[in-house]
Design an enzyme around this catalytic site. Structure first.
Site, PDB file in Angstrom:
ATOM      1  N   ILE A  84       0.630 -11.483  -8.704  1.00  0.00           N
ATOM      2  CA  ILE A  84      -0.025 -12.240  -7.640  1.00  0.00           C
ATOM      3  C   ILE A  84      -0.659 -13.508  -8.207  1.00  0.00           C
ATOM      4  O   ILE A  84      -0.609 -14.572  -7.595  1.00  0.00           O
ATOM      5  CB  ILE A  84      -1.067 -11.366  -6.928  1.00  0.00           C
ATOM      6  CG1 ILE A  84      -0.368 -10.279  -6.098  1.00  0.00           C
ATOM      7  CG2 ILE A  84      -1.971 -12.212  -6.023  1.00  0.00           C
ATOM      8  CD1 ILE A  84      -1.308  -9.296  -5.428  1.00  0.00           C
TER       9      ILE A  84
ATOM     10  N   SER B 172      -8.472  -4.346  -3.453  1.00  0.00           N
ATOM     11  CA  SER B 172      -7.263  -3.531  -3.325  1.00  0.00           C
ATOM     12  C   SER B 172      -7.372  -2.557  -2.150  1.00  0.00           C
ATOM     13  O   SER B 172      -6.799  -1.472  -2.179  1.00  0.00           O
ATOM     14  CB  SER B 172      -6.996  -2.756  -4.627  1.00  0.00           C
ATOM     15  OG  SER B 172      -6.797  -3.629  -5.704  1.00  0.00           O
TER      16      SER B 172
ATOM     17  N   TYR C 128     -11.617   2.451 -10.968  1.00  0.00           N
ATOM     18  CA  TYR C 128     -11.004   1.256 -10.393  1.00  0.00           C
ATOM     19  C   TYR C 128     -11.421   1.080  -8.939  1.00  0.00           C
ATOM     20  O   TYR C 128     -11.843  -0.004  -8.524  1.00  0.00           O
ATOM     21  CB  TYR C 128      -9.486   1.345 -10.498  1.00  0.00           C
ATOM     22  CG  TYR C 128      -8.762   0.166  -9.887  1.00  0.00           C
ATOM     23  CD1 TYR C 128      -8.746  -1.063 -10.533  1.00  0.00           C
ATOM     24  CD2 TYR C 128      -8.104   0.283  -8.662  1.00  0.00           C
ATOM     25  CE1 TYR C 128      -8.086  -2.157  -9.987  1.00  0.00           C
ATOM     26  CE2 TYR C 128      -7.445  -0.800  -8.109  1.00  0.00           C
ATOM     27  CZ  TYR C 128      -7.434  -2.017  -8.773  1.00  0.00           C
ATOM     28  OH  TYR C 128      -6.787  -3.095  -8.211  1.00  0.00           O
TER      29      TYR C 128
END
Length: 248
Positions: A17, A145, A158
């Site tokens: 990305i 995310s 995460y």
């Protein structure tokens, strides 16, 4: 007319990305400074040269964003090589598989240093210098995310550290709006950046109501819009750009 200068972190390979965002911004006339920690030096130089083929300037640095002074040092390098930036895109991320049985202090600290601390400090260091210089318009885009969309089993460190970016974005946007700085976050959803096996693609494809799996250019186009003048009235938003992805 003042040149547009963008900083993009976490640009480590052609199919990510970060690379797509750099190309999108270069095509739109931005000078681009990208960080490429642990990326191949030859690739980074070739990528920089490719960006300059759009008629812009480009530089890069292998910055270890886990270092506590990384944000300040990075901005110094950007200013010395290209000038004061107008756009910050926090794309860099650190991720290892874990779960409640494996989670420990070392893993949490490693995730925190890159996913939270580096993002937060780059945003605030940019804003402080921006205010001192009396700039009139700036843009910050943070990558999440989709942690607020559902659980990410086996990725506790995460998910929690990236999830904090959404809360930070909303509050920072309110603080920086009077300065003329827009702050938004983008969740690109599952994106094929080279990590997906054919089995994973087959499993995910039916969940995309748009009929295909997300690609890096999808996120890059949205980020390109968010840093344009047309998006001046958009701030404090966490945009889930997932192509109608069904999580259940």
């Amino acid at each position: 007319m003042e040149r547009l200068i963008s900083v993009v972190t976490g640009v480590s390979h052609e199919h990510g990305i970060g690379a797509a965002v750099c190309k999108q911004l270069a095509e739109e006339g931005h000078d681009v400074f990208f960080t490429c920690y642990q990326a191949d030096e030859q690739w980074a130089e070739e990528f920089r040269t490719m960006l300059e083929s759009f008629g812009v300037k480009s530089q890069y640095a292998a910055v270890d964003l886990s270092e506590s002074h990384a944000a300040s040092s990075l901005l110094d390098q950007v200013i010395d090589s290209l000038g004061f930036p107008t756009v910050i895109v926090n794309n860099a991320a650190y991720s290892t598989r874990d779960g409640f049985a494996e989670l420990d202090a070392e893993s949490l600290d490693a995730h925190y240093a890159v996913n939270m601390r580096s993002t937060f400090l780059l945003c605030t260091e940019f804003a402080r210098r921006y205010e001192t210089l009396g700039k009139k318009k700036g843009k910050i885009v943070n990558l999440t995310s989709g942690q607020n969309q559902g659980p990410m089993i086996g990725e506790l460190a995460y998910a929690s550290t990236k999830g904090a970016i959404a809360a930070f974005t909303v509050t920072l946007a309110a603080e920086l709006a009077p300065l003329g700085i827009n702050v938004n976050a983008v969740n690109p959803g599952p994106t094929d950046t080279g990590w997906m096996t054919e089995a994973i693609k087959e499993e995910l494809r039916p969940k995309f109501l748009s009929g295909r799996i997300g690609v890096p250019e999808d996120a890059a186009k949205l980020i390109g819009f968010l840093v344009r003048d047309e998006a001046d009235w958009i701030t404090g938003q966490v945009i889930n750009s997932e192509g109608g992805f069904l999580r259940k």
